[in-house]
Motif scaffolding. Sequence first.
Motif, PDB file in Angstrom:
ATOM      1  N   LEU A 196       0.813  -1.212   0.000  1.00  0.00           N
ATOM      2  CA  LEU A 196       0.000   0.000   0.000  1.00  0.00           C
ATOM      3  C   LEU A 196       0.847   1.262   0.000  1.00  0.00           C
ATOM      4  N   MET A 197       2.076   1.144   0.445  1.00  0.00           N
ATOM      5  CA  MET A 197       2.884   2.326   0.694  1.00  0.00           C
ATOM      6  C   MET A 197       3.872   2.648  -0.424  1.00  0.00           C
ATOM      7  N   CYS A 198       4.487   1.623  -1.002  1.00  0.00           N
ATOM      8  CA  CYS A 198       5.687   1.850  -1.816  1.00  0.00           C
ATOM      9  C   CYS A 198       5.420   1.972  -3.311  1.00  0.00           C
ATOM     10  N   ASP A 199       6.337   2.687  -3.971  1.00  0.00           N
ATOM     11  CA  ASP A 199       6.347   2.729  -5.427  1.00  0.00           C
ATOM     12  C   ASP A 199       7.189   1.591  -5.975  1.00  0.00           C
ATOM     13  N   ARG A 200       8.314   1.352  -5.299  1.00  0.00           N
ATOM     14  CA  ARG A 200       9.218   0.293  -5.737  1.00  0.00           C
ATOM     15  C   ARG A 200       9.692  -0.464  -4.515  1.00  0.00           C
ATOM     16  N   VAL A 201       9.978  -1.731  -4.695  1.00  0.00           N
ATOM     17  CA  VAL A 201      10.522  -2.484  -3.567  1.00  0.00           C
ATOM     18  C   VAL A 201      11.815  -3.190  -3.963  1.00  0.00           C
ATOM     19  N   ALA A 202      12.677  -3.335  -2.969  1.00  0.00           N
ATOM     20  CA  ALA A 202      13.889  -4.121  -3.138  1.00  0.00           C
ATOM     21  C   ALA A 202      13.747  -5.311  -2.220  1.00  0.00           C
ATOM     22  N   ILE A 203      14.041  -6.480  -2.718  1.00  0.00           N
ATOM     23  CA  ILE A 203      13.961  -7.650  -1.861  1.00  0.00           C
ATOM     24  C   ILE A 203      15.367  -8.061  -1.473  1.00  0.00           C
ATOM     25  N   LEU A 204      15.545  -8.125  -0.173  1.00  0.00           N
ATOM     26  CA  LEU A 204      16.852  -8.387   0.400  1.00  0.00           C
ATOM     27  C   LEU A 204      16.806  -9.750   1.050  1.00  0.00           C
ATOM     28  N   GLN A 205      17.802 -10.545   0.761  1.00  0.00           N
ATOM     29  CA  GLN A 205      17.864 -11.822   1.444  1.00  0.00           C
ATOM     30  C   GLN A 205      19.306 -12.175   1.744  1.00  0.00           C
ATOM     31  N   ARG A 206      19.568 -12.511   2.964  1.00  0.00           N
ATOM     32  CA  ARG A 206      20.915 -12.826   3.436  1.00  0.00           C
ATOM     33  C   ARG A 206      21.924 -11.795   2.955  1.00  0.00           C
ATOM     34  N   GLY A 207      21.541 -10.538   3.045  1.00  0.00           N
ATOM     35  CA  GLY A 207      22.456  -9.456   2.699  1.00  0.00           C
ATOM     36  C   GLY A 207      22.617  -9.204   1.225  1.00  0.00           C
ATOM     37  N   LYS A 208      21.908  -9.952   0.418  1.00  0.00           N
ATOM     38  CA  LYS A 208      22.025  -9.747  -1.031  1.00  0.00           C
ATOM     39  C   LYS A 208      20.732  -9.181  -1.578  1.00  0.00           C
ATOM     40  N   LEU A 209      20.877  -8.370  -2.624  1.00  0.00           N
ATOM     41  CA  LEU A 209      19.719  -7.822  -3.282  1.00  0.00           C
ATOM     42  C   LEU A 209      19.192  -8.876  -4.249  1.00  0.00           C
ATOM     43  N   VAL A 210      17.985  -9.389  -4.000  1.00  0.00           N
ATOM     44  CA  VAL A 210      17.444 -10.425  -4.880  1.00  0.00           C
ATOM     45  C   VAL A 210      16.788  -9.791  -6.089  1.00  0.00           C
ATOM     46  N   GLU A 211      15.977  -8.789  -5.865  1.00  0.00           N
ATOM     47  CA  GLU A 211      15.292  -8.118  -6.963  1.00  0.00           C
ATOM     48  C   GLU A 211      14.921  -6.701  -6.565  1.00  0.00           C
ATOM     49  N   VAL A 212      14.869  -5.804  -7.564  1.00  0.00           N
ATOM     50  CA  VAL A 212      14.296  -4.479  -7.345  1.00  0.00           C
ATOM     51  C   VAL A 212      13.232  -4.306  -8.407  1.00  0.00           C
ATOM     52  N   MET A 213      12.007  -4.005  -8.022  1.00  0.00           N
ATOM     53  CA  MET A 213      10.961  -3.831  -9.041  1.00  0.00           C
ATOM     54  C   MET A 213       9.826  -2.970  -8.522  1.00  0.00           C
ATOM     55  N   PRO A 214       9.057  -2.406  -9.501  1.00  0.00           N
ATOM     56  CA  PRO A 214       7.880  -1.641  -9.090  1.00  0.00           C
ATOM     57  C   PRO A 214       6.905  -2.549  -8.366  1.00  0.00           C
ATOM     58  N   ILE A 215       6.165  -1.992  -7.449  1.00  0.00           N
ATOM     59  CA  ILE A 215       5.293  -2.801  -6.605  1.00  0.00           C
ATOM     60  C   ILE A 215       4.219  -3.531  -7.417  1.00  0.00           C
ATOM     61  N   GLN A 216       3.728  -2.890  -8.516  1.00  0.00           N
ATOM     62  CA  GLN A 216       2.698  -3.540  -9.332  1.00  0.00           C
ATOM     63  C   GLN A 216       3.223  -4.847  -9.905  1.00  0.00           C
ATOM     64  N   GLU A 217       4.480  -4.792 -10.326  1.00  0.00           N
ATOM     65  CA  GLU A 217       5.083  -5.962 -10.934  1.00  0.00           C
ATOM     66  C   GLU A 217       5.255  -7.074  -9.910  1.00  0.00           C
ATOM     67  N   PHE A 218       5.541  -6.611  -8.698  1.00  0.00           N
ATOM     68  CA  PHE A 218       5.772  -7.588  -7.638  1.00  0.00           C
ATOM     69  C   PHE A 218       4.496  -8.338  -7.295  1.00  0.00           C
ATOM     70  N   THR A 219       3.386  -7.615  -7.254  1.00  0.00           N
ATOM     71  CA  THR A 219       2.147  -8.270  -6.852  1.00  0.00           C
ATOM     72  C   THR A 219       1.494  -9.002  -8.020  1.00  0.00           C
ATOM     73  N   ARG A 220       1.837  -8.614  -9.276  1.00  0.00           N
ATOM     74  CA  ARG A 220       1.232  -9.277 -10.430  1.00  0.00           C
ATOM     75  C   ARG A 220       1.905 -10.614 -10.669  1.00  0.00           C
ATOM     76  N   LYS A 221       1.218 -11.474 -11.389  1.00  0.00           N
ATOM     77  CA  LYS A 221       1.800 -12.760 -11.761  1.00  0.00           C
ATOM     78  C   LYS A 221       2.984 -12.522 -12.678  1.00  0.00           C
ATOM     79  N   ASN A 222       3.965 -13.353 -12.563  1.00  0.00           N
ATOM     80  CA  ASN A 222       5.134 -13.141 -13.405  1.00  0.00           C
ATOM     81  C   ASN A 222       4.984 -13.775 -14.781  1.00  0.00           C
ATOM     82  N   ASP A 223       3.958 -14.641 -14.969  1.00  0.00           N
ATOM     83  CA  ASP A 223       3.756 -15.219 -16.298  1.00  0.00           C
ATOM     84  C   ASP A 223       2.259 -15.350 -16.580  1.00  0.00           C
TER      85      ASP A 223
END
Lengths: 310, 314
Positions: A200-227
Amino acid sequence: MSNEPIISLSHVTKRIGRTTIIDDLTFDVPQGEIFGFLGPNGAGKTTTIRMIVGLMSITKGEILIKGKNIKTEFEQAIRHVGAIVESPEMYKYLSGYQNLVHYARMVPGVTKERIDEVVSLVKLENRIHDKVKKYSLGMRQRLGVAQALLHQPSLLILDEPTNGLDPAGIRELRDYLRHLTRTEGISVVVSSHLLSEMELMCDRVAILQRGKLVEVMPIQEFTRKNDQTQTYLIQAQPPEQALLTIRQMDGVQDVKLIQDGLVEVNTERERIPDILAGLMKNHIRIYGVQVVSQSLEERFLEITGGRQIG
Amino acid sequence: MVNLVLNENMKIYRRVRTWILVGLMAAFVLFVNFIEWHSDGKKAEGVGWRAALQQENQQYSEILKQPDLGEDDRTFYQERIAINDYHLEQNIRSTDGTMWDGVNGSAGMMIVITIFTIIIAGDSLAGEFSSGTIKLLLIRPASRVKILVSKYISFLLFGMLLLLTLFIISIVVNGILYGFGYMDLPLISMTAEGEIVESNMVLNLWKTYMLNGVSTVMYVTMAFTISSAFRSSAMAIGFSIGALFAGNIVLEALQRFDWSKYLLFANTDLTQYLNGHPFQEGMTLSFSIGVLTVYFLVFNLISWLLFTRRDVAA
């Protein structure tokens, strides 16, 4: 307005002893954007934020805030930053107002009027001269927001800002952040482990896991199906026969029987009428078809591989 | 920088505990002076000061007749007699039975100032860590060095406040108990050249304060360093006050070793050079000042290194 990013991280690495806590982070946040940090506990969200505000040293790489290096030009860089690092701990034996005076004295150009302005902004006028130890958690959070905005920063950094806020408080904070980014062009970096809140809050999100950047993407893309394919549940009788029938068709994957006579199938939307027609041709009775929407949590676990603390 | 000191002062004086310490300081001074006056001072008023001094001189002359008297003691008693004679000849009364007796005695209470200032200094930095306020303090356009220096200045000012409390209250209370009559009484002393001089009593008092203040500054600096290194108020306060009291015991045990003169405790008391009995043979005022300067610089270097270089994690 320049296109220069408000904050830019390049190859930021943090090592403590031999352990790499943060591994080669690179990203920019442009003006007016709300940028979210997502990640399970222990992924390095707080460490990254602490490096941005200069509380922790950077082992490798650099962080620029409005073009100023936080390491070598600390005072010029931090001037543009307002932050709440975890819960905003204030001097409890001072009043809310004295706390704000304290922080105002540390930045040149913060007037008395500005203090009054932020006090009314966070709606603490009636209690501002009370001692902070008498404040509720929500009021302390609001005072925290007030101290972060006091010097009109270009970049607002919030580490788990909604901890301890009730739903109304969260909503208020969200609306307020939107307002700040739209009208004043402030950029916000916010971390949280609550996905729905981030959505609800963000325009873009970065996903961090074990100190590594896994992905950076707009929030719409994140919540939408990838295929294109989606998962459907088909309720049919007899289910065993339905399973065999669907398995023989084209363009279907992961067909399996789950309890209560439900068949799960992963396919494209356009294949559904064909599947149903095929079933009816074989005299299988269909009671219902349902789209399984993937939850944010599942999507998140999918991206992070389901591993929690690394 | 001025603003940072104002901030630190606000954090000191807006707390109840600070005023409890100031109040305790005042109460101690009142109490001790009253007890002194009650048990000693009243008697001195009874006998005339002339008679008292003459009696003292007689005693000293008796002692001087002893053949096995040490060289140091011999000069000491000779000096005392010469000073007493000067009092009698010039008709300047001794401090016995005047307010100055109590006021000068109160200077010994500076150890209370040291303890109270250690409490404030030891908590000043560690307290910010334990309450979590350090995070919001350090994300402002003020470098960590400036924060450190402003804190240092703030509790030196607090020590000064306690010293003023001591000074004013001891003057007022002794003035009331003994009367303000001998306010302008001069101090009679003997210089190193053996000359008897009159000097201002207040100036001399502040000279004593400043000499004792050196030790206060050293222990407070030590407390601040521990506070910065371990980020624990209890450790900083406990260890520094412990050192303050244990210092002399340690010294006695180690006096036979030559290197003990390099210990901090052996040098903090600069008044040892006023009475001419240094801790070890061959120690001089400039030696002590040198040793103290080295300790002072090392303490501050450690505070600076540990505070500016380390991560703020918790």
